[in-house]
Design an enzyme around this catalytic site. Structure first.
Site, PDB file in Angstrom:
ATOM      1  N   LYS A 196       0.717  -1.056  -0.420  1.00 15.10           N
ATOM      2  CA  LYS A 196       0.046   0.204  -0.185  1.00 15.10           C
ATOM      3  C   LYS A 196       0.975   1.327   0.171  1.00 15.10           C
ATOM      4  O   LYS A 196       2.405   1.439   0.901  1.00 15.10           O
ATOM      5  CB  LYS A 196      -1.178  -0.222   1.429  1.00 15.10           C
ATOM      6  CG  LYS A 196      -1.592   0.610   1.231  1.00 15.10           C
ATOM      7  CD  LYS A 196      -2.823   1.555   2.735  1.00 15.10           C
ATOM      8  CE  LYS A 196      -3.871   1.970   2.451  1.00 15.10           C
ATOM      9  NZ  LYS A 196      -4.295   1.285   4.290  1.00 15.10           N
ATOM     10  N   SER A 234      -9.779   1.686   2.665  1.00  9.08           N
ATOM     11  CA  SER A 234      -8.765   2.544   2.170  1.00  9.08           C
ATOM     12  C   SER A 234      -7.589   1.631   1.707  1.00  9.08           C
ATOM     13  O   SER A 234      -7.712   2.406   0.645  1.00  9.08           O
ATOM     14  CB  SER A 234      -7.997   3.238   3.160  1.00  9.08           C
ATOM     15  OG  SER A 234      -7.552   2.843   3.698  1.00  9.08           O
ATOM     16  N   SER A 290      -9.681  -0.307   7.132  1.00  6.73           N
ATOM     17  CA  SER A 290      -8.733  -0.599   5.770  1.00  6.73           C
ATOM     18  C   SER A 290      -8.769  -1.622   5.130  1.00  6.73           C
ATOM     19  O   SER A 290      -8.140  -1.196   3.976  1.00  6.73           O
ATOM     20  CB  SER A 290      -8.461   0.855   5.908  1.00  6.73           C
ATOM     21  OG  SER A 290      -9.367   2.242   6.119  1.00  6.73           O
TER      22      SER A 290
END
Lengths: 481, 87, 467
Positions: free
Chosen positions: A77, A152, A176
């Protein structure tokens, strides 16, 4: 060559000589090439991946010592720092930021010969639940590209689900990792707070967030946890897990275990197909010898408000450093006065981040701190007490990961109140520091549904055993890409 | 409820320039949502804390960072960082 | 009724590393931005790592100031924007959830007066701003973060001071105390800074910031008292505000009111758990604490019969007391103390002189012993001291090289005494009638021998010869 295999299967195949790392990585990069223009999981790619794979093959051939990852392709990420690579947090504010150091999790995986194929998309600064707030465009759900992949850590879930990598590291502040895992039908894990070092994770809400793996199987998550968990001198909030082996005895089963069904998480507003999937999972668990019973945690009702009060406050402070003076994007200071320069520079922050900054200014401010911030901290405390009491009676807790099915891109972006309530099942684990996992359980009209299990602090091993047991009870269709 | 002036004041505090007119209503709505905390009945609750023993803190040792860090950041006139004019 | 309170910031310069990272605590001597790392630069993803010794030293300071020390301490964020603050927040301490800063209320005596300490907190220093450019138009602000993250102890007092002189005395006592504890070298530039708050006749409190030195502090406080008194006498009320000290014009100026910046949005620092110090550690620290200045002073007076004023000077300066401790014996203690506080002082009165001094404790011991045994006169000892501070040579070498040895040979002395007697007939007559005045003649002998005549032998011979 089949790239649709688990991480553990990959390591077995490489060890046995059935596949070469270079071939696998090359095929993976090809897959990324084929699907990512559409799916947009990646923000940047590692151009040297195939070369690195070749080096690992050489090492294997010469009998050198190889790390446990054997060159497996992992996506990261883009809010986790990899030295000398762009780390943007999907924001224009950090457009040109090149991290000068490795996050601890990256150092650990590098030592184990992992190959990072690229950095993946997220909601800007990890604030969001659909990846629609990325400043570089949303990612798409591989199950149906009109739909959001969740957030997210949307890019993480998409890349694992679409075979663009074998595993991913995301971050989970309020769901997330679990939310996109549920939406994209992968496993998503949030460990006990402090189990995985946050050094190198760009902070959003530092008192409750954790890095977490997204993988195809529960065993793969246990494998990743073995490599990245443990106390880190660079992070004062890490805890000692005594080098626990999370893979060992993962198939112990859940005979006799007591599982609490969180009443407030299967209540009003739940989608009927999600509810029926949950009920199905519960009966499967009972079939495996678990004892399931309903339990009420009434503080869950206030958990989302408390979550946003706390996270906006912390975010408002954690993002204050982005004044573009020491790093950021190209915008010279000539002709500007200090305060007006910062205001102008921060215009590059996206609208969701801006909203949360302003809320983060209100909540802890002198006028409102007692009313909102202190109360939120107290809700956090009471919720923690309630869940600790629940764990005196139960070994695990269960709920659907998200009360609704994945929604269409653009459908909810202008309705922030609706977006908030999607978090209601996941924020509890963050606020209380408990480990939680989302396992892919069902597909309804082509859209994935995940089931969430929660365990008590430091019971990550038990959690993985239960998740593994549940995972084995379903056989899901393959993602239609 | 929070007024437009209050929102502008806080935005300035956070060094945010507002140009989206919809933001006022959204912030107001969100702050209103926080009011649910008033009915949580937590007045007597103690805040929970995490602890670490002084024995587990970092040893006082000088270890220079092994890179010329400033070269990787914005720098000006050698190794300074330039800030805008201070009033 | 004037009330003055202080907020003193003292850097823990004796630590090896910064408060939250392993960069050097003493940032002086580095090129700009070369004593930095991702943590003290607040780079994205960096996390603070608390320095164990800093917590110990800060706790020791609290104990030395008779402050309460809590079982657990916590850290908070003070949020505001400024270019010298890499994270745009400072990690500091507060007491909003009970007593969580490293020191609570305490007392310190300034003469007979009790000064109350409000609290002591551990926090990080920001970086430094440098202004370039002559006119305001082309001014460029440069930032050097070498200092960012240096450990600071902030000591806050109640407004117990009544005049600038008391403030100055307190600061001297405090700075000696900190040096004696071995936590800080207050003579280093910028190592100790203070802000003050002033109010008169029960009126509003005015804070004064940006004071460069203790000398300026006294001036600033004095100016502010005068300013307030002048307003008061004209029935103008004093606004509660922050003013800064303008060193060029020697006045305090109202800081532009930045209301929006006064809300620091304090909350707990989530990256640092509460630190449990515990009874055992506190007891260990107490036992490791160096002897206090007042205790040393008492010991010097009672054990070695050293005069109070000499004991005061000796005990309150760590450089001197360290020398004394290593140089003295029961027999020569008084003499060593005397040498340090008279002859040595002028030779080592600055940091640079002390750093370059080659004097070792054994030198002092030898000098004291030599004076007591009559081997050299006191004036010769002074010259020897000068040479030893410069070169570090052995006393015996210095005595022979510079011919400092006492003249004790009786026949040599007799000759000199004879010539003095013949040169000073009036003084000789006076000495016959008034024995006290013989010292004048002793002095003349000293002059002729450049101070090297053995004083006892000289006196005896003189007495004999003038009878």
């Amino acid at each position: 060559m089949n790239i649709k295999i688990s991480a553990l299967q990959f390591t077995r195949d490489v060890k046995s000589g059935n596949i070469s790392v270079e071939d696998f990585i090359a095929k993976t990069m090809e897959q990324i090439h084929n699907v990512d223009d559409n799916l947009h999981a990646f923000l940047s790619l590692n151009e040297k991946a195939v070369d690195q794979a070749r080096e690992i093959d050489k090492k294997i051939k010469s009998g050198g010592k190889i790390g446990q990852c054997f060159g497996m392709p992992i996506s990261i990420k883009d809010n986790i720092c990899i030295k000398d690579t762009k780390t943007t947090c999907a924001s224009k504010m950090l457009e040109n930021f090149i991290a000068p150091y490795d996050a601890t999790v990256i150092t650990k995986l590098k030592q184990q010969d992992a190959i990072f194929v690229g950095k993946v998309n997220l909601d800007e600064f990890a604030m969001g639940i659909s990846t629609e707030f990325s400043a570089y465009g949303p990612s798409k759900n591989p199950w149906n590209t009109d739909y959001v992949p969740g957030g997210s850590s949307g890019g993480s879930a998409v890349s694992v689900s679409a075979f663009e990598c074998v595993a991913s590291l995301g971050s989970d502040t309020g769901g997330s990792v679990r939310n996109p895992a549920s939406f994209c039908s992968t496993v998503g894990y949030k460990p006990t707070y402090g189990l995985i070092s946050r050094y190198g994770l760009i902070s959003y809400a530092n008192s409750i967030e954790q890095i977490g793996p997204l993988t195809r199987t529960v065993e793969d998550t246990a494998f990743m946890l073995n490599l990245i968990a443990g106390v880190d001198p660079n992070d004062n909030t890490t805890v000692d897990n005594n080098n626990e082996d999370y893979l060992k005895d993962i198939d112990s089963g859940i005979e006799g275990k007591k599982i609490g069904i969180i009443k407030e998480m299967i209540g009003e507003g739940i989608d009927p197909s999600v509810l029926s999937a949950t009920k199905n999972a519960i009966s499967k668990l009972e079939g495996l010898g678990a004892i399931c019973e309903e339990i009420s945690l009434d503080m869950v009702k206030y958990s989302v408000a408390a979550y946003y009060a706390i996270t906006t406050t912390e975010a408002g402070s954690n993002l204050a450093r982005y004044d573009n003076l020491r790093y950021g994007y190209d915008f010279p200071v000539d002709g500007y006065e200090f305060n007006s320069y910062i205001e102008k520079a921060r215009k590059k922050l996206g609208p969701e981040v801006i909203r949360r900054m302003i809320l983060g200014g209100f909540v802890p401010s002198a006028g409102y701190a007692g009313k909102y911030f202190l109360k939120a901290l107290k809700v956090k405390s009471k919720l923690t007490r309630q869940i600790n009491d629940a764990f005196k009676k139960f070994d695990l807790l269960i709920s659907p990961t998200v009360p609704i099915l994945p929604f269409k891109i653009g459908e909810k972006i202008n309705d922030p109140a609706a977006l908030f309530l999607i978090d209601i099942n996941t924020v509890t684990a963050n606020l209380t520091g408990k480990p939680a996992i989302s396992i892919p359980y069902a597909i309804s009209n082509g859209l994935p549904i995940g089931i969430q299990l929660i365990a008590n602090s430091m019971n990550d091993k038990l959690l993985l055993q239960a998740a593994h047991a549940l995972e084995k009870t379903v056989k899901l269709p393959e993602v239609p890409i | 409820m929070v007024s437009r002036e209050e929102i502008e004041h806080v935005a300035k505090l956070m060094r945010i320039e507002i140009d989206d007119p919809t933001i006022y209503e959204r912030i107001d709505k969100m702050m209103g949502y926080f009011d649910i905390l008033d009915s949580a009945g937590v007045e007597s609750e103690e805040i929970s804390i995490r602890e670490i023993s002084i024995a587990n803190l970092r040893e006082d040792k000088y270890i220079p960072f092994d890179e010329k860090l400033i070269e990787k950041l914005n720098h000006y006139k050698g190794t300074y960082v330039r800030a805008p004019k201070m009033v | 009724m004037t009330k003055i309170g202080l907020e003193i910031h003292s850097q823990l310069t004796k630590l090896e590393s910064k408060l939250f990272c392993s960069c050097k605590a003493n940032y002086r001597d580095f090129e700009p931005n070369t004593n930095i790392c991702p943590v003290c630069m607040g780079l994205p993803g960096s996390l603070p790592r608390l320095n164990q010794k800093a917590v110990e030293k800060a706790t020791m300071i609290a104990m030395a100031l008779n402050c309460s020390t809590p079982e657990k301490i916590a850290f908070f964020r003070k949020n505001y924007f400024y270019p010298d603050l890499p994270k745009n927040f400072q990690i500091t301490q507060l007491n909003i959830y009970g007593d969580t800063s490293v020191g609570g209320t305490g007392i310190i005596l300034v003469g007979e007066k009790k000064i109350h300490i409000t609290r002591i907190q551990l926090e990080e220093d920001p970086g430094r701003l440098i202004y370039e450019g002559s006119s305001e138009k082309n001014q460029i602000t440069l930032v050097d973060y070498n200092r960012a993250g240096t450990p600071l102890v902030e000591i806050v007092t109640e407004p117990d001071f009544e005049n600038p002189k008391e403030v100055r005395e307190f600061l001297n006592i405090l700075s000696d105390l900190l040096e004696n504890l071995g936590v800080s070298d207050p003579s280093l530039e910028g190592a100790m800074r203070a802000d003050a708050n002033v109010s008169i006749e029960g009126g509003n409190k005015v804070e004064i910031k940006n004071i460069g030195s203790f000398h300026d502090l006294e001036k600033a406080v004095h100016f502010e008292i005068t300013r307030q008194q002048s307003l008061h006498s004209r029935d103008i009320s004093i606004i509660q505000e922050t003013r800064h000290w303008d060193d060029k014009r020697k006045i305090t100026i109202s800081s532009r009111s930045k209301e929006e910046d006064l809300d620091y949005r304090y909350f707990l620092e989530g990256d640092i758990p509460w630190v449990r110090i515990g009874k055992e550690v506190k007891e260990k620290l107490k036992s490791e604490m160096p002897e206090s200045i007042s205790s040393k002073k008492q010991r010097y007076i009672s054990k070695y019969d050293i005069p109070a004023q000499v004991a005061y000077v000796l005990s309150s300066d760590k450089f001197y007391s360290d020398l004394f401790e290593d140089a003295h014996t029961k027999e020569n203690a008084k003499e060593v103390a005397n040498i340090i506080t008279t002859d040595l002082m002028g030779l080592v009165d600055t940091r640079e002189k002390r750093a370059s001094s080659k004097l070792k404790p054994f030198h002092l011991k030898e000098i004291a012993d030599s004076i007591q045994s009559g081997k050299i006169a006191r004036t010769s000892a002074k010259n020897a001291l000068y040479e030893i501070v410069k070169t570090g040579k052995e006393l015996s070498d210095v005595i022979s090289e510079l011919d400092l040895g006492n003249v004790s040979d009786e026949s040599e002395l007799s000759q000199i005494i004879e010539s003095v007697i013949s040169e000073e007939p009036q003084a000789v007559e006076q000495a016959k009638s008034n024995p006290q005045t013989i010292n004048y003649l002793v002095g003349k002998v000293m002059q002729k021998t450049k101070g090297k005549a053995d004083p006892n032998i000289t006196l005896n011979l003189l007495k004999k010869k003038i009878q």
